[in-house]
Design an enzyme around this catalytic site. Sequence first.
Site, short mmCIF file in Angstrom:
data_model
loop_
_atom_site.label_atom_id
_atom_site.label_comp_id
_atom_site.label_asym_id
_atom_site.label_seq_id
_atom_site.Cartn_x
_atom_site.Cartn_y
_atom_site.Cartn_z
N CYS A 34 0.83 -1.21 0.00
CA CYS A 34 0.00 0.00 0.00
C CYS A 34 0.87 1.26 0.00
CB CYS A 34 -0.92 -0.02 1.22
SG CYS A 34 -1.84 1.50 1.49
N CYS A 37 -0.15 3.94 2.52
CA CYS A 37 0.22 3.51 3.88
C CYS A 37 1.67 3.88 4.18
CB CYS A 37 0.06 1.99 4.01
SG CYS A 37 -1.63 1.40 3.83
#
Length: 297
Positions: A34, A37
């Site tokens: 991600c 993230c």
Amino acid sequence: MSPAEKQAVEDFRRDVVEPSMTQLVIIDFWAEWCGPCKALGPTLEKVAAAYADKGVLLAKIDTDKNQFIAAQFQIKSIPTVYAMFQGQLVADLTSARTESQLRTILDQLLKQLPIQSAEADAAAEIEPLIAMGEEVLASGDATRALSIFDQLIAMAPDNPAVLSGHIRALVAAGQTDAAQAAIDALPADIKDAGIDRAKAALALAQSAPPVEDFSGLAAEVAANPDDHDRRFALANAQMAAGDRDGAADNLLHIVAADREWNEGAARQQLLKLFEVVGLVDPWVAAQRRRLSAILFG
């Protein structure tokens, strides 16, 4: 529930739920693949580190490795960031992507929740010592009070109550240059009643320097009660010597005789004395009643 799922629950209870009983736990649901993230992670880590002493802890949950936990929280997209306290979710921080936004939310939460923090524990630890220092300072033992506040400064150099007591102890010990240096070193934006009291103490000491023997002044005032200049000088000498009763009596005498004398200097000096002693002190309340009786009686 499989053994792996049971282990995941146990790990989550140990690393997140149990710490949340006394701390505010930020839960960061993320994954290696991600990109957002990875962009948010360093910001979360920086803010959590900055707030660690305030009782904030960061727990990172890799959703790939903890699919069962992610499912329990119904995580549908990442990054998802929650705040937990005492086992309950208290805020969704997902929309906060900047350090400033995170700090704003955390500040609000910390004001509302009874978080156990090292900062609060340290403050509670030194409160009795501050009270002791104030008691010794009020008793007139400036040397011992300064020794106590010197130790407190080493323990809590940013505590406003400690800074105030230390500056006033320096003033009481006759170290006005050191007191001025301590005030000059204060942050420009500091706003605290105790600091204002310390500044007033220094201003009063600078306007009322010690007089070794003011018996001559007292004799002059006794011989000529209407000489406000000499009475004002006597009041200043009494303040410097710690005789606040005598100083107040003489200043109130001037106000009663001529409240506008020297552009209200006696009243202004009396108000400075009130601030130095402490506006909630019973002695100040009594003197304020005397002043009000003169001005409005």
